[in-house]
Design an enzyme around this catalytic site. Structure first.
Site, PDB file in Angstrom:
ATOM      1  CD  GLU A 166      33.742 -18.572 -16.347  1.00  0.00           C
ATOM      2  OE1 GLU A 166      34.438 -18.670 -17.090  1.00  0.00           O
ATOM      3  OE2 GLU A 166      33.559 -17.705 -15.773  1.00  0.00           O
ATOM      4  CG  HIS A 195      24.709 -17.402 -18.965  1.00  0.00           C
ATOM      5  ND1 HIS A 195      24.917 -16.149 -19.683  1.00  0.00           N
ATOM      6  CD2 HIS A 195      25.789 -17.796 -18.375  1.00  0.00           C
ATOM      7  CE1 HIS A 195      26.283 -15.919 -19.396  1.00  0.00           C
ATOM      8  NE2 HIS A 195      26.671 -16.944 -18.493  1.00  0.00           N
ATOM      9  CB  CYS A 245      34.928 -15.284 -18.566  1.00  0.00           C
ATOM     10  SG  CYS A 245      33.123 -14.334 -18.051  1.00  0.00           S
ATOM     11  CD  GLU A 260      32.877 -15.392 -11.914  1.00  0.00           C
ATOM     12  OE1 GLU A 260      34.359 -15.502 -11.804  1.00  0.00           O
ATOM     13  OE2 GLU A 260      32.615 -15.355 -13.258  1.00  0.00           O
ATOM     14  CB  CYS A 310      27.377 -12.811 -22.181  1.00  0.00           C
ATOM     15  SG  CYS A 310      28.998 -13.092 -22.475  1.00  0.00           S
ATOM     16  CE1 TYR A 345      28.383 -20.201 -19.853  1.00  0.00           C
ATOM     17  CE2 TYR A 345      29.738 -21.840 -19.162  1.00  0.00           C
ATOM     18  CZ  TYR A 345      29.113 -20.268 -19.049  1.00  0.00           C
ATOM     19  OH  TYR A 345      29.449 -20.009 -17.850  1.00  0.00           O
ATOM     20  CB  THR A 382      30.118 -13.449 -14.076  1.00  0.00           C
ATOM     21  OG1 THR A 382      30.332 -14.740 -13.853  1.00  0.00           O
ATOM     22  CG2 THR A 382      31.064 -13.046 -15.466  1.00  0.00           C
ATOM     23  CB  CYS A 415      32.190 -17.549 -24.318  1.00  0.00           C
ATOM     24  SG  CYS A 415      31.607 -18.617 -23.057  1.00  0.00           S
TER      25      CYS A 415
HETATM   26 FE1  SF4 Z   1      31.737 -15.381 -19.307  1.00  0.00          FE
HETATM   27 FE2  SF4 Z   1      31.128 -17.136 -21.403  1.00  0.00          FE
HETATM   28 FE3  SF4 Z   1      29.268 -16.734 -19.429  1.00  0.00          FE
HETATM   29 FE4  SF4 Z   1      29.934 -14.706 -21.278  1.00  0.00          FE
HETATM   30  S1  SF4 Z   1      28.941 -16.607 -21.445  1.00  0.00           S
HETATM   31  S2  SF4 Z   1      29.735 -14.548 -19.203  1.00  0.00           S
HETATM   32  S3  SF4 Z   1      32.154 -15.438 -21.628  1.00  0.00           S
HETATM   33  S4  SF4 Z   1      31.079 -17.744 -18.993  1.00  0.00           S
HETATM   34 FE    FE Z   2      29.946 -17.406 -16.761  1.00  0.00          FE
END
Ligand code: SF4
Ligand code: FE
Length: 478
Positions: free
Chosen positions: A443, A292, A98, A257, A102, A296, A189, A299
Site C-alpha cells: 500500500e 491523496h 488504513c 480493497e 480519505c 501519506y 479501498t 496516515c
Molecule cells: Fe488509507 Fe492512508 Fe489512503 Fe487514508 S490516505 S485511504 S488511511 S492509505
Molecule cells: Fe490507500
C-alpha cells in the site's frame, strides 16, 4: 454526525453485492474478512464524537454552517489542509491500519474544484449538481469511496485502443434521464464498506475518448454494481482462533480493497459530474492524486508511530533496548518518519486557493512526499524487522501456545526477559509481522498511485527551465 455504531447500522441497511473466495458475503459488518475494515472506518466516526479529537476530526460546512465530520468537508484554508494531515496521523495511531475514508474525502474535494472550473469553461451545470450531492453526503455523514483506477489492460494502449473496450469505465448509453456505464474499477479501498462510490477517470483522455470522460456517484447497492473482495497476506488468520496471530485483530492490516464492477449501471443526470469533456479528465486525475498523496505523510506516519513503538517495545522485552545499535536504529526510524510528516505538513501549508474558493495542496511537494513514502516506509519496516529478529518468521502458532501439552514449551523457550510474559512478546512480534510483511507494505508503494506516476508529476511541476536560467545567469551565459 454518526458515531461508529450508527455507521455500522447504516451499512446494515444497504445491500451491496460483495463476493469473497467464491461466496457472497451477506453482511460486511459481520463477516470475518471485512469486520476489521468496518472497525477502522467506524473509528473515524467515533473519533469525531470524542472531545479529545473533535477539533481535528470535525469542521464547519461552508454550505450549511453545520458541524460536519471533516471527511465530508471542503477545504476552506491551508489550516484545513494542515488539520487534515494531523487528523490522519492521529487516526493512524489509533488503528495501525488504513481507515479508508480519505479516498472519498479526496474525491469530494477534487470533484468540487474541477466541476466548478468545468462549468466556468463550458457553461455546464455540473457544479450545482455536485453541491446538492455534497449537501446530502454532509447531512447524512456518508462515506463514499473514491473509485479512480481502471483495470487498464495493455498499458501501452490508450482506453479507446484496448482490445476490450470495457477495460476503462465508459458511457455505453445516454438517455433523457441519465447515462448507462460499464467497466470496472480496481483496488478500490474501503469500497465494500462505503455507502457510495464516486467514480472518476484514471488517465488523460484524447478527443476520441469522450465516452471514457465520465465522473458520477452511485450507491454501493445500485443495480449492476458488484464487488470482488481482494485477498490479503495471512487473511486466513482473520478468525476467532487467531486473535493473536493476526497481529492487529481489531483493525486489520490494510484498507480492504476490491474490484468494483459496473455492469450497465444506470446513473441519473443529477449524479453525473463530468460526461464527455475529455480535456477535464486529466485535471480531475491530478487534483485527486495530489490530495491523496498529500495524505501519506499523515496516515502512514501514524501507522509508523505504532510500528516504531512496537519495535522499541520488542527490544525492551528481548533485553536489547540498551544496545547502541538498537537505539541508533530506532532514531533512524523516527528520523525517516518525521521527514515524511514534514512533507505532508509542507505541501498543506503551501497550499493555495483554486477558482472555486476551495483549497488545494501544493502538487510538487505532495508528490515528493508520496514518493518518499514508497521508500522510507520500507526502510522503517526493514529496521523494525532487523530489531525484532528472525523469530518474526518462525514463531509457532497461537494454537500451540494455548495447547495443553505444547503450550508450556512455547512459553518456556520463547520467553526472553524473565519478568515479561511470553505472550506479550508474541503479541508484539505478530503486530510487527502484520505491519511489515506483505500487503500492508505494498500500500505504501502503490496506494495513491505508483512511484512512476509521482515521477511524471514531479517532472511536470518542477519548472526545469527556470532552474536552467538560474544556472546560465550565474555561469555568465546570456
Ligand atoms: Fe488509507 Fe492512508 Fe489512503 Fe487514508 S490516505 S485511504 S488511511 S492509505
Ligand atoms: Fe490507500
Amino acid at each position: 454526525m454518526m458515531n461508529g455504531q450508527q455507521y455500522r447500522e447504516s451499512l446494515r441497511r444497504l445491500k451491496p453485492r460483495v463476493y469473497f473466495m467464491g461466496e457472497q458475503i451477506e453482511s460486511v459488518v459481520d463477516h470475518p474478512a471485512t469486520i476489521p475494515h468496518v472497525n477502522a472506518a467506524a473509528k473515524i466516526y467515533d473519533m469525531a464524537n470524542d472531545p479529545q479529537f473533535e477539533e481535528l476530526c470535525t469542521a464547519t460546512s461552508h454550505l450549511t454552517g453545520q458541524k460536519v465530520n471533516r471527511f465530508t468537508h471542503i477545504h476552506q484554508s491551508t489550516d484545513d489542509l494542515v488539520k487534515k494531515v494531523k487528523m490522519l496521523r492521529a487516526i493512524g495511531q489509533q488503528t495501525g491500519s488504513c481507515f479508508q475514508r480519505c479516498v472519498g474525502f479526496d474525491a469530494l474535494n477534487a470533484v468540487y474544484q474541477v466541476s466548478y472550473e468545468l462549468d466556468q469553461a463550458k457553461g455546464t451545470n455540473y457544479h450545482q449538481r455536485f453541491l446538492e450531492y455534497l449537501k446530502m453526503i454532509q447531512e447524512r455523514d456518508l462515506m463514499p469511496s473514491g473509485a479512480m483506477t481502471d483495470p487498464k489492460g495493455d498499458r501501452s494502449l490508450s482506453p479507446s485502443q484496448q482490445a476490450d473496450p470495457d477495460l476503462y469505465v465508459r458511457v455505453v448509453d445516454r438517455k433523457g434521464d441519465g447515462i448507462v456505464v460499464r467497466g470496472a474499477k480496481a483496488h478500490i479501498t474501503g469500497s465494500v464498506n462505503s455507502h457510495e462510490h464516486i467514480v472518476m477517470p484514471t488517465a488523460a483522455l484524447g478527443e476520441g475518448e469522450k465516452d471514457y470522460a465520465v465522473c458520477f456517484a452511485v450507491p454501493v447497492d445500485a443495480p449492476g454494481v458488484f464487488h470482488i473482495f481482494g485477498r490479503q497476506t495471512n487473511d486466513d488468520r482473520k478468525c476467532a482462533a487467531c486473535a493473536i496471530d493476526v497481529g492487529n485483530p481489531e483493525f486489520g492490516i490494510v484498507g480492504g480493497e476490491a474490484l468494483v464492477v459496473f455492469e450497465d449501471v444506470f446513473v441519473p443526470w443529477e449524479r453525473v459530474f463530468l460526461c464527455g469533456e475529455a480535456e477535464f479528465a486529466y485535471p480531475l486525475v491530478e487534483r485527486f492524486a495530489t490530495f491523496h498523496r498529500q495524505n501519506y505523510g499523515g496516515c502512514k506516519t501514524g501507522l509508523a508511530d505504532v510500528l516504531i513503538g512496537a519495535a522499541a517495545a520488542v527490544a525492551d522485552v528481548q533485553g536489547t533496548s540498551r544496545s547502541a545499535h538498537i537505539r541508533e536504529k530506532i532514531a533512524e526510524m523516527i528520523h525517516l518518519n518525521e521527514t515524511l510528516y514534514c512533507g505532508s505538513i509542507a505541501c498543506s501549508s503551501q497550499g493555495y486557493k483554486t477558482p472555486s474558493g476551495a483549497y488545494f495542496a501544493d502538487p510538487l511537494l505532495a508528490n515528493v512526499t508520496k514518493q518518499n513514502v514508497t521508500r522510507f516506509i520500507y526502510e522503517i519496516a526493514r529496521l523494525a524487522q532487523d530489531i525484532t529478529g528472525g523469530v518474526l518468521a518462525t514463531l509457532p502458532s497461537e494454537q500451540d501456545l494455548k495447547d495443553p501439552v505444547l503450550g508450556k514449551y512455547v512459553e518456556k523457550y520463547f520467553k526472553a526477559v524473565a519478568e515479561v510474559p511470553t505472550e506479550h512478546r508474541i503479541r508484539l512480534i505478530r503486530l510487527i509481522e502484520a505491519m511489515t510483511c506483505g500487503t500492508a507494505l505494498v500500500e505504501s508503494m502503490h496506494g495513491a498511485g505508483s512511484p512512476q506516476a509521482m515521477r511524471i508529476m514531479i517532472q511536470r511541476q518542477a519548472n526545469l527551465e527556470h532552474k536552467k536560467r538560474l544556472a546560465r545567469k550565474l555561469a555568465g551565459i546570456s
